[in-house]
Motif scaffolding. Structure first.
Motif, short mmCIF file in Angstrom:
data_model
loop_
_atom_site.label_atom_id
_atom_site.label_comp_id
_atom_site.label_asym_id
_atom_site.label_seq_id
_atom_site.Cartn_x
_atom_site.Cartn_y
_atom_site.Cartn_z
N ALA A 140 0.81 -1.21 0.00
CA ALA A 140 0.00 0.00 0.00
C ALA A 140 0.84 1.27 0.00
CB ALA A 140 -0.93 0.00 1.21
N VAL A 141 1.87 1.30 0.84
CA VAL A 141 2.61 2.54 1.05
C VAL A 141 3.75 2.70 0.05
CG1 VAL A 141 3.89 3.92 2.74
CG2 VAL A 141 2.01 2.45 3.49
N ARG A 142 4.44 1.63 -0.24
CA ARG A 142 5.62 1.74 -1.11
C ARG A 142 5.29 1.42 -2.56
NH1 ARG A 142 10.03 -1.36 -2.99
NH2 ARG A 142 12.01 -0.21 -2.97
N GLU A 143 4.67 0.26 -2.80
CA GLU A 143 4.46 -0.18 -4.17
C GLU A 143 3.34 0.60 -4.86
OE1 GLU A 143 6.53 -2.38 -5.63
OE2 GLU A 143 7.61 -2.31 -3.72
N ALA A 144 2.16 0.68 -4.23
CA ALA A 144 1.01 1.32 -4.88
C ALA A 144 1.09 2.85 -4.85
CB ALA A 144 -0.28 0.85 -4.23
N ALA A 145 1.39 3.41 -3.67
CA ALA A 145 1.37 4.87 -3.53
C ALA A 145 2.72 5.51 -3.82
CB ALA A 145 0.90 5.25 -2.12
N GLY A 146 3.80 4.73 -3.75
CA GLY A 146 5.13 5.28 -4.00
C GLY A 146 5.55 6.34 -3.00
N LEU A 147 5.12 6.18 -1.74
CA LEU A 147 5.38 7.20 -0.73
C LEU A 147 6.60 6.92 0.14
CD1 LEU A 147 1.77 7.96 0.61
CD2 LEU A 147 3.11 9.25 -1.08
N ALA A 148 7.14 5.72 0.08
CA ALA A 148 8.17 5.34 1.04
C ALA A 148 9.36 4.67 0.36
CB ALA A 148 7.60 4.41 2.10
N TYR A 149 10.54 4.91 0.90
CA TYR A 149 11.73 4.20 0.46
C TYR A 149 11.70 2.77 1.01
CZ TYR A 149 13.04 9.08 -0.12
OH TYR A 149 13.05 10.41 -0.45
#
Length: 438
Positions: free
Chosen positions: A299-308
């Motif tokens: 959810a946070v990294r792959e889909a939204a691209g929000l996290a390293y």
């Protein structure tokens, strides 16, 4: 489409550590020894712990147990620091110590024929250290440097702020390595006094795994440590009760010159000895560990691209360790990442994991056991944990069926007992944020 049935791995339980191949003996002075043979390699591993850690030190001397553990090998009544390491290196062996909250762990390795020498060195450094002032001063300086680095690391600082919120008023709020202001006051006399009143055989657990007959291994430990006594050895302090997080509690720490923010969100989770720990661990794998870091990573990294990076962690021990989500994000994305993480936690505690998710993670838990136990080091650590948490010598033979028995309902019920998206500690460390707090 019909759901694909995932078959769980079938393990040969006869190859796993169990009652038939583990010898457990309690020496007259209380030391617990666990031994298992493995003649496929000429080496032997010694692993265990002394029942003394950061809980034994006052807050004003935070870091004392850590400094003491590091100083054990810096000189004894019989040998200097240099002589100790010459003895170790001459047989191609290794030995190390590290202090945690509850205990000071040790790990050693040598050829099987040198087990007596390795145990002799271990016994000497834990029983007869002299803590030379020059060596303690040198170690203290090294630790102060490490603490200065820690205090400028965004991930470490976020973790410290998180612990301060979750464990306020509880011993777990204080890091085992201490604070710069406490460590800089510690002296060789402090270390000597701490060792004298806390180190002893009571609560000591030691495992021996390798190319040594089990009975002979126990006898070797008895010769090295069986006559150790300390009538003044302090008992382990009792942990106070820990209150729950009652809402969203958030702290931010600004670190000038940084470009990334690190986040830690969560609560205190189950203890390792709690009956629902395995259900929590399996659920945590679904939430933020399996594959590309589970639902959180998707959810946070792959889909939204929000996290390293973004993942969850569960670290139950003798007390309630954190159940947390960790992420590294661009400062502009902090609030959006927090919102997404809370949404995933909310979904995790309102709907059961899918049958496929459960089966995949059960297969992962069972299938990785042989990898964890493929080395003498892995088996030695496993035996120590079996004793530390009173899991029973049949823990590994029964492990596959225990994991297979965990249901979707059990995962959901356990998650609900600990996690709530509206009751979380949230720590943020990095450059100053311009966005408003929640």
């Amino acid at each position: 489409m019909p759901e694909t049935k995932i078959a769980l791995p079938r393990l040969d339980v006869r190859s796993l550590p169990g009652p038939e191949n583990i010898l457990r003996e309690v020496l007259p002075n209380g030391i617990v020894v666990l031994a298992r043979e493995n003649f496929s390699s000429p080496s032997v591993v010694v692993s265990g712990y002394v029942a003394v850690g950061a809980l034994h030190e006052p807050d004003s001397q935070a870091g004392l147990a850590n400094l003491t553990a590091s100083a054990l090998t810096r000189g004894t009544a019989r040998r200097t620091f240099e002589a100790i390491y010459e003895s170790i290196e001459s047989i191609g062996a290794s030995i190390s110590f590290s202090a945690g909250k509850h205990s000071t762990s040790f790990h050693g390795k040598s050829l099987a024929e040198d087990l007596g020498v390795l145990l002799g060195i271990l016994a000497e450094v834990v029983r007869e250290p002299t803590f030379p002032a020059t060596e303690v001063d040198r170690l203290r300086a090294e630790k102060l440097t490490a603490l200065a680095i820690r205090d400028q690391d965004t991930g470490s600082v976020a973790g410290l702020e998180f612990d301060g919120m979750v464990y306020g008023g509880h011993p777990y709020r204080v890091p085992a390595e201490g604070w710069r202001e406490t460590v800089e006051t510690l002296t060789a006399d402090d270390v000597t006094a701490f060792h004298r009143r806390t180190y002893g055989p009571r609560g000591l657990v030691l495992s021996v795994v390798g190319a040594v007959d089990r009975v002979s291994a126990v006898a070797a430990v008895d010769r090295a440590l069986g006559d150790w006594a300390n009538s003044d050895q302090a008992a382990e302090p009792t942990l106070p009760a820990l209150g729950p997080i009652l809402g969203i509690v958030r702290r931010e720490r600004s670190l000038p010159g940084k470009s990334q923010c690190d986040l830690v969100l969560g609560v205190a989770g189950p203890r390792r000895v709690d009956p629902d720990y395995l259900a929590a661990a399996l659920g945590n794998n679904v939430l933020g560990r399996f594959g590309m870091y589970g639902r959180i990573g998707d959810a946070v990294r792959e889909a939204a691209g929000l996290a390293y990076y973004a993942y969850s962690a569960l670290s139950g021990g003798p007390g309630p360790g954190p159940w947390s989500v960790l992420a590294g994000v661009n400062p502009a994305n902090v609030d959006r990442a927090i919102t997404l993480i809370r949404q995933e936690i909310g979904r995790f505690v309102t709907r059961k994991v899918s049958a496929e998710e459960l089966r995949e993670n059960q297969a992962n838990f069972i299938g990785r056991v042989p990898l964890q136990l493929e080395s003498n080091e892995g088996v030695a650590s496993a035996l120590v944990n079996i004793e530390r948490y009173q899991l029973g010598l049949d823990y590994y033979p029964r492990y596959p069926e225990r994991i297979a028995a965990i249901s979707r309902e059990a995962v959901l019920e356990t998650a609900r007992r600990f996690l709530n998206p509206d009751r979380l500690a949230i720590a943020v460390a990095g450059p100053p944020l311009k966005s408003a707090q929640e």
